[in-house]
Design a protein around this motif. Structure first.
Motif, mmCIF file in Angstrom:
data_model
loop_
_atom_site.group_PDB
_atom_site.id
_atom_site.type_symbol
_atom_site.label_atom_id
_atom_site.label_comp_id
_atom_site.label_asym_id
_atom_site.label_seq_id
_atom_site.Cartn_x
_atom_site.Cartn_y
_atom_site.Cartn_z
ATOM 1 N N THR A 154 92.230 -128.319 -62.582
ATOM 2 C CA THR A 154 91.194 -128.824 -61.696
ATOM 3 C C THR A 154 90.536 -130.071 -62.287
ATOM 4 O O THR A 154 90.396 -130.187 -63.503
ATOM 5 C CB THR A 154 90.123 -127.762 -61.368
ATOM 6 O OG1 THR A 154 89.183 -128.328 -60.449
ATOM 7 C CG2 THR A 154 89.384 -127.279 -62.607
ATOM 8 N N ARG A 155 90.174 -130.973 -61.393
ATOM 9 C CA ARG A 155 89.522 -132.208 -61.854
ATOM 10 C C ARG A 155 88.014 -132.044 -61.889
ATOM 11 O O ARG A 155 87.307 -132.898 -62.391
ATOM 12 C CB ARG A 155 89.894 -133.357 -60.920
ATOM 13 C CG ARG A 155 91.384 -133.613 -60.957
ATOM 14 C CD ARG A 155 91.742 -134.934 -60.339
ATOM 15 N NE ARG A 155 93.184 -135.133 -60.447
ATOM 16 C CZ ARG A 155 93.851 -136.052 -59.764
ATOM 17 N NH1 ARG A 155 93.204 -136.859 -58.946
ATOM 18 N NH2 ARG A 155 95.156 -136.166 -59.908
ATOM 19 N N ASP A 156 87.515 -130.969 -61.284
ATOM 20 C CA ASP A 156 86.057 -130.744 -61.317
ATOM 21 C C ASP A 156 85.781 -129.234 -61.460
ATOM 22 O O ASP A 156 86.006 -128.686 -62.513
ATOM 23 C CB ASP A 156 85.360 -131.371 -60.102
ATOM 24 C CG ASP A 156 86.174 -131.188 -58.818
ATOM 25 O OD1 ASP A 156 86.438 -130.032 -58.465
ATOM 26 O OD2 ASP A 156 86.531 -132.201 -58.171
ATOM 27 N N ASP A 157 85.335 -128.589 -60.396
ATOM 28 C CA ASP A 157 85.005 -127.164 -60.504
ATOM 29 C C ASP A 157 86.267 -126.298 -60.533
ATOM 30 O O ASP A 157 87.283 -126.643 -59.940
ATOM 31 C CB ASP A 157 84.173 -126.720 -59.285
ATOM 32 C CG ASP A 157 82.784 -127.358 -59.278
ATOM 33 O OD1 ASP A 157 82.455 -128.059 -60.257
ATOM 34 O OD2 ASP A 157 82.050 -127.153 -58.294
ATOM 35 N N PRO B 115 90.887 -129.677 -50.127
ATOM 36 C CA PRO B 115 90.972 -130.870 -50.994
ATOM 37 C C PRO B 115 92.271 -130.942 -51.791
ATOM 38 O O PRO B 115 92.720 -129.948 -52.337
ATOM 39 C CB PRO B 115 89.772 -130.702 -51.944
ATOM 40 C CG PRO B 115 88.829 -129.812 -51.223
ATOM 41 C CD PRO B 115 89.690 -128.888 -50.414
ATOM 42 N N MET B 116 92.860 -132.141 -51.770
ATOM 43 C CA MET B 116 94.063 -132.484 -52.543
ATOM 44 C C MET B 116 95.300 -131.698 -52.125
ATOM 45 O O MET B 116 96.294 -131.690 -52.860
ATOM 46 C CB MET B 116 93.815 -132.315 -54.052
ATOM 47 C CG MET B 116 92.801 -133.315 -54.587
ATOM 48 S SD MET B 116 92.529 -133.184 -56.363
ATOM 49 C CE MET B 116 94.068 -133.811 -57.013
ATOM 50 N N SER C 259 98.176 -134.072 -52.020
ATOM 51 C CA SER C 259 98.283 -135.077 -53.093
ATOM 52 C C SER C 259 99.570 -134.861 -53.885
ATOM 53 O O SER C 259 100.064 -133.744 -54.006
ATOM 54 C CB SER C 259 97.066 -135.022 -54.027
ATOM 55 O OG SER C 259 97.102 -133.841 -54.788
ATOM 56 N N ASP D 225 97.326 -131.089 -59.400
ATOM 57 C CA ASP D 225 95.916 -130.919 -59.738
ATOM 58 C C ASP D 225 95.123 -130.326 -58.565
ATOM 59 O O ASP D 225 95.596 -130.296 -57.431
ATOM 60 C CB ASP D 225 95.300 -132.252 -60.164
ATOM 61 C CG ASP D 225 95.762 -132.647 -61.565
ATOM 62 O OD1 ASP D 225 96.266 -131.762 -62.292
ATOM 63 O OD2 ASP D 225 95.627 -133.828 -61.918
ATOM 64 N N SER E 102 90.909 -129.724 -56.887
ATOM 65 C CA SER E 102 89.519 -130.167 -56.860
ATOM 66 C C SER E 102 88.753 -129.206 -55.959
ATOM 67 O O SER E 102 89.129 -129.010 -54.802
ATOM 68 C CB SER E 102 89.434 -131.590 -56.300
ATOM 69 O OG SER E 102 88.094 -131.879 -55.963
ATOM 70 N N TYR E 103 87.716 -128.590 -56.479
ATOM 71 C CA TYR E 103 86.979 -127.616 -55.673
ATOM 72 C C TYR E 103 85.520 -127.975 -55.423
ATOM 73 O O TYR E 103 84.837 -127.271 -54.686
ATOM 74 C CB TYR E 103 87.097 -126.213 -56.286
ATOM 75 C CG TYR E 103 88.419 -125.578 -55.921
ATOM 76 C CD1 TYR E 103 88.633 -125.108 -54.630
ATOM 77 C CD2 TYR E 103 89.464 -125.513 -56.833
ATOM 78 C CE1 TYR E 103 89.854 -124.560 -54.267
ATOM 79 C CE2 TYR E 103 90.692 -124.966 -56.476
ATOM 80 C CZ TYR E 103 90.873 -124.494 -55.191
ATOM 81 O OH TYR E 103 92.084 -123.956 -54.827
ATOM 82 N N SER E 104 85.055 -129.085 -56.021
ATOM 83 C CA SER E 104 83.625 -129.348 -55.839
ATOM 84 C C SER E 104 83.324 -129.859 -54.424
ATOM 85 O O SER E 104 82.278 -129.551 -53.857
ATOM 86 C CB SER E 104 83.096 -130.263 -56.945
ATOM 87 O OG SER E 104 83.056 -131.578 -56.533
#
Ligand code: KG4
Ligand code: ZN
Length: 385
Positions: free
Chosen positions: A204-207, A249-250, A253, A257, A259-261
Motif C-alpha cells: 500500500t502507498r498509504d493506509d 482506488p488503483m 493501475s 500496489d 491505496s486505501y486512504s
C-alpha cells in the motif's frame, strides 16, 4: 523441538508453547500451552491503539501469561532461577516487569523448552521492546537460544497451516506461494518461491486495508476494533443490489500496489453532515467492503498471472473477513481452478504467538539465533527487507 513464543507487537499480549517436528514444508505442531490477552477494552475509549498504554499493558500481562502458558503445558515446576545482573539490565527500564519476573523465576524451575522465539518487528516500537526485553531476560536466565521473528513472516506461515488450536500441520503446499498479507498495518503481495525466501511484489502507498476498515468503522460510529463490526453490518446487506457507489482506488493501475486512504475519505464525504439510519450505515459498510475487497482481488489476480504461483495464501487480521473468504473462493474456483487457496484456521488470523512459534521453529532449524542483548525492536522491519 519445544518453542516458547512471545508476541507483543500491537494490542495483543500472547505466549504460546509449541512442540514441533519435521522440516520446512512438512512440519507438525502441537500447541502445548497458549495464553492470550487482548487489550481491546483498554484502547476502546481512544478508538485505536495508544502505544504508551499498550506497552504498559504488555509489561503487566507478560509474567501472568507466561505462568498461564507454562501451566497449560504442564511445565510449571517448582524450583528457583536467579535473574543474573546482566539479564536484569534488559529490564532496567521495566521496573515492575523486572520485579514480577524475578519473583516468578525465584519460584519456578527452568522449563523443558528448547528455544525462545519473539516478535521483533514490525509493530509499535514501545510495545515490541517489552516483549523483546522479556525474551532476552528469559533466554539469559534459562540459558536458552533466542530467535527473533518477523511478525509478517508469522502471518504468512499461519496462512499456510491446517488444523486447530490443538494440533496443526504445514505440509502439501505447492510452491511458489503468492501471499496476500492484510492487517492493520500492512497490505502486501509477496512471492515465496522457496521456503522462507520472499520478494515483495506490491504494497500500500498509504493506509493499510485493515486501517481503512477501522477508520470507516469510526466514521460510521462503530466501536473499535472496527473491521469485524463493519463486516457484520455489511453482511446484512448481502444479496441486495448496492444503492451507493464508492471508488476502487488503483484497481486498473499497471502495478501491484494499493491505496486505501482515498476510499476512506470517500466514505467520509458520503456521510458528512448526515444522520444515518442503521440501514444506510449498512449500505455504506457493504459498498466499502466490496470496494476494498474488489481491489484486493484485482491485484491478487494480476499477481497470479505474473508470478505463476500455485498457491494463493491470504493472511493477517483482515483474512478473517467473511466476504473476502467467500469472494476469493468463488474467483479462484472460476478463474484459477489450478491454484490452491489457503486461509489461516480460526484463531490464527489476528495477532497471536502461535504463528511466531511456527516462524521461530523454522528459523531455529536454520540456527538463526541471536545473542541476548543484541536484538533490536523495529517498527518498520518487514520480512522482505
Ligand atoms: O493482523 P492483525 O490482528 O494486527 C496487525 O498486525 O495489524 O490485524 C488487525 C486488523 C484490524 O485493522 C482489524 O480491524 C482487521 O484486522 N480485522 C478485520 C476483520 N477482523 C479483523 N477486518 C475486516 N473484517 C474482519 N472480519
Ligand atoms: Zn499482525
Amino acid at each position: 523441538m519445544k518453542i516458547l513464543a512471545i508476541e507483543t507487537s500491537c494490542d495483543e499480549t500472547a505466549i504460546t508453547i509449541l512442540e514441533a517436528t519435521g522440516g520446512e514444508g512438512d512440519a507438525t505442531f502441537r500447541i502445548r500451552g497458549n495464553a492470550l490477552l487482548s487489550q481491546i477494552d483498554i484502547h476502546k475509549e481512544y478508538g485505536g491503539v495508544f502505544p504508551a498504554l499498550a506497552k504498559r499493558a504488555h509489561a503487566i500481562n507478560l509474567t501472568p501469561l507466561l505462568t498461564a502458558a507454562l501451566k497449560d503445558a504442564d511445565m510449571l515446576n517448582e524450583g528457583s532461577v536467579s535473574l543474573s545482573p546482566d539479564a536484569a539490565t534488559f529490564l532496567a527500564r521495566e521496573y515492575e516487569l523486572a520485579e514480577e519476573l524475578k519473583a516468578f523465576l525465584s519460584a519456578h524451575a527452568t522449563p523443558d523448552i528448547d528455544v525462545i522465539a519473539v516478535t521483533y518487528g514490525p509493530g509499535l516500537e514501545p510495545a515490541l521492546w517489552v516483549g523483546v526485553n522479556f525474551a532476552q531476560a528469559l533466554a539469559r536466565a534459562w540459558n536458552k537460544p533466542l530467535v527473533p521473528v518477523d511478525h509478517m513472516e508469522g502471518h504468512l506461515l499461519a496462512s499456510l497451516v491446517e488444523g486447530d488450536l490443538k494440533e496443526f500441520t504445514l505440509r502439501g503446499v505447492d510452491l511458489p506461494v503468492l501471499s496476500l498479507l492484510v492487517s492493520g498495518g500492512h497490505t502486501e503481495l509477496i512471492q515465496m518461491p522457496s521456503w522462507l525466501s520472499y520478494t515483495l511484489l506490491g504494497s500500500t502507498r498509504d493506509d493499510a486495508v485493515g486501517e481503512a476498515f477501522d477508520k470507516v468503522a469510526r466514521i460510521l460510529g462503530l466501536p473499535y476494533p472496527g473491521g469485524p463490526e463493519v463486516s457484520k453490518l455489511a453482511e446484512r446487506m448481502r444479496g441486495t443490489p448496492s444503492t451507493v457507489t464508492l471508488p476502487r482506488p488503483m484497481i486498473t493501475s499497471d502495478d501491484l500496489d494499493f491505496s486505501y486512504s482515498g476510499l476512506k475519505t470517500a466514505v467520509l464525504y458520503m456521510v458528512k453532515g448526515r444522520e444515518l439510519s442503521e440501514d444506510e450505515k449498512a449500505t455504506i459498510a457493504r459498498e466499502f467492503e466490496d470496494a476494498a475487497i474488489d481491489v484486493l482481488w484485482a491485484k491478487s489476480s494480476r499477481a497470479l498471472q505474473e508470478s505463476g504461483a500455485k498457491t494463493l495464501a491470504v493472511g493477517g487480521g483482515v483474512s478473517a473477513n467473511t466476504h473476502l473468504r467467500r469472494f476469493f473462493a468463488e474467483k479462484i474456483a472460476h478463474e484459477y481452478p489450478e491454484v490452491t487457496l489457503r486461509f489461516p484456521p480460526t484463531g490464527f488470523t489476528g495477532d497471536n504467538a502461535i504463528m511466531i512459534g511456527v516462524a521461530g521453529y523454522f528459523r531455529a532449524l536454520r540456527k538463526e539465533f541471536a545473542e541476548p542483548g543484541t536484538v533490536r525492536a523495529s517498527g518498520t522491519l518487514a520480512l522482505h527487507q
